[in-house]
Design an enzyme around this catalytic site. Sequence first.
Site, PDB file in Angstrom:
ATOM      1  N   ASP A  16       0.863  -1.173   0.000  1.00  0.00           N
ATOM      2  CA  ASP A  16       0.000   0.000   0.000  1.00  0.00           C
ATOM      3  C   ASP A  16       0.908   1.234   0.000  1.00  0.00           C
ATOM      4  O   ASP A  16       2.142   1.121   0.112  1.00  0.00           O
ATOM      5  CB  ASP A  16      -0.974  -0.023   1.187  1.00  0.00           C
ATOM      6  CG  ASP A  16      -2.197   0.855   0.921  1.00  0.00           C
ATOM      7  OD1 ASP A  16      -2.168   1.651  -0.038  1.00  0.00           O
ATOM      8  OD2 ASP A  16      -3.198   0.754   1.661  1.00  0.00           O
ATOM      9  N   TYR A  17       0.311   2.367  -0.134  1.00  0.00           N
ATOM     10  CA  TYR A  17       0.993   3.660  -0.293  1.00  0.00           C
ATOM     11  C   TYR A  17       2.046   3.878   0.816  1.00  0.00           C
ATOM     12  O   TYR A  17       1.682   4.046   1.972  1.00  0.00           O
ATOM     13  CB  TYR A  17      -0.080   4.736  -0.197  1.00  0.00           C
ATOM     14  CG  TYR A  17       0.202   6.052  -0.837  1.00  0.00           C
ATOM     15  CD1 TYR A  17      -0.410   6.412  -2.029  1.00  0.00           C
ATOM     16  CD2 TYR A  17       1.046   6.967  -0.229  1.00  0.00           C
ATOM     17  CE1 TYR A  17      -0.177   7.643  -2.611  1.00  0.00           C
ATOM     18  CE2 TYR A  17       1.283   8.193  -0.804  1.00  0.00           C
ATOM     19  CZ  TYR A  17       0.666   8.529  -2.000  1.00  0.00           C
ATOM     20  OH  TYR A  17       0.883   9.749  -2.572  1.00  0.00           O
TER      21      TYR A  17
END
Length: 746
Positions: free
Chosen positions: A258-259
């Site tokens: 994820d980011y």
Amino acid sequence: MTTQDDLQGLLSRMTLAEKIGQLNLLAAGEGLTTGAETSTPLAKRLDAGEVGAIFGTKSRASTRAMQERAIAGSRHAIPLFFAEDVIHGHRTIFPLNIAQACSWDMELIRACAAFSAEEASSEGLHQVYAPMIDISRDPRWGRVAESPGEDPHLASCIAEAMTRGLQENNGGRVSACLKHFVAYGATQSGRDYDNATMAWEDLLDIYLPPFEAGVKAGAEGVMASFNAVNKMPMHAHEPLIEGWLRRTAGFGGLVVSDYTGVKELVAHGLGSAEMVVARALHAGIDMDMVGEDYLRHLPGLAEHGLDAPETGLFISAETIRGLIDRACLRVLAFKAQQGLFEDPFKGMDPLAPTPNRQAGRALARKAAAGSCVLLKNNHLLPLKPGQKVALIGPLGSDRANMLGTWSVSGDARDVVSLEDALKAHDWASLKTAVGANLVREKWLVDRLNVHGVTVEPDPRDEAALLREAREVAEAADVVILALGEAKEQAGESSSVLCPDLPEPQRRLVAELAAGCTPVVGVIFAGRPLALGKVPEQVDALIYAWHGGVAGPEGVADILTGAAEPTGRLAVTLPVHPGETPLSYAAEPTGRPFPGHFQKFLTGWLDLEDGAARAAYPFGYGLSYGNVEYSAPMADVPGGGEAGMAEISVDITNTSERAVTETVQLYLSDPEARITRPGRLLKDFRRVPVAPGETRRVTFEITAEMLSYHVAPSLAEAQKVWDPGRIIVHTGPDSRATKSVEITWGA
Ligand code: BGC
């Protein structure tokens, strides 16, 4: 066709730096807006062959420009793949995922996903970060808006339907990315990004099944979640990613972070930036989103390896190089699977036709009506032609908030407000009033307007707003009250302390309930809000969620009877915010709650007796017609591992309206090796029943449906089932069921 041998050959010709470049996943940001001359950081990376994929592009032209640049920058002309957050629609925004889940209509959910895929692929996108399949039982968590709700069976059906819809090749397909792996919806206190601690049995039986279903349906990607599970952050969780996901569930695709999820392992306390890169790669995170830590630290690690006694880790340089090859090959295989080596510019032709927006809109309207849950109806709905209608409330004329939290490519101008939707039906002379503000505090308004202004409080004081509302209500035959939340009150990073209908709106309900005009409440929200006394105060109540571009039109269709209410709650609606987390599938205690407060039994001291049971349970929802259920009838020929029982129930439509009834089947295992959920949804059927008609619905029960995990640790997890007593419940929701006891043979 690019074969496995081609890919191995390509890998063998690549330098270490080229391989590491493939693992770098970047955000498009401002893109390459000024053409070939640009020297943005992204352009420099593309020229150096240091990007494997990009997400968040906004036009065919910029996508094409990036692809051309990447191919020119790569010695082997390796194309990028493009991804985007298409969570509940791309250009055509469909109802929130929690809303769609309330349709219990897998064909509808599949169709919405398929249309989103058509739109996304027509803009050069290859992968979407969907379906989001995090079970959530905590309304404080803002991302419950994107979730399939509280139940593993329903969520698994949705994981399968969305994966199929996205990946089917019917006018355009994209690759699905199941997220967030795993237990992100179970974080402490419902706080976003926090950690989750739970019994392994809960992980295996509640949070993992939707991922298993998505993998079975062929999902080609998985995104790791920000949280830790039982002390190990998911971006470093080798036993769950390489172990459960790949070895047990058989996933063969691509795992993305994820980011900045890799970098965040440092803040989780797992070591230095270099150490966490080694840990993430070893755990099975193939691509590093945004943080660029793979790019920064893998070259050194590939040369020296990692010897970090402070974290108990030793990974040789050779092992690191092997892990880089493993991840790079997965990226290349993913690109080959998307047909990128044959046609890197698919969907990027600026003159190509776009999908039919009218068809998408019609589907969105159907989905919006199908997502509405009718909670109460004192014979007030559907509205009668000729009735004088007043529309009151902060969301009556709203458009932007109707889109819901994930509408990055949506446009509020596409939304028809409830006011306009009702005017288009039969109520051109509709009278309106604001009645209450969504929020008033400036600091909170600022936080809600972070992605553009969607909340503009009416400057008048509350007394003036209430006075006006009362006057408008008094002149009408029926009041429609449009209440709820702004879109940014739910979604990522929008956890709340108190998930209830805000007080000014509750005061508005009380004020109007004291008048003589009957009131229909419509709640537009991103989470299951505790409604307190609202259900008692209004005459009819609809939970409409944030319904996307055609959300209010779908509501108008329900209000007018143009569409029948068929939605059923995919998540329990609490009475009080302090009850959270909450699920119909709670485990029994040794001192069960008797339905009212009793000293020394399970319950809440400060919850009034009248309201003492969850207002509306999972599975609940009314129709305009009425259906009666028989008791379930059981036919249990035997038992054993391969056994099968048949459960039948007769349902009769005793009304004069056609109904689509969602018949639900729950099982309880009252004598087991460990404490089991009080009951669990195992199957459901949506059945159309004509007025006066009786239909028999038959379910099959297998030993697999009785099985559950016993897991002192993840490694020792065992799936078991026990012969003996099983209680079978059938009914219209998780509470109003009739039961039959069966005995399953050994
Ligand atoms: C979210 C993901 C999303 C990603 C890319 C993250 O903050 O958690 O769900 O896919 O951003 O936008």
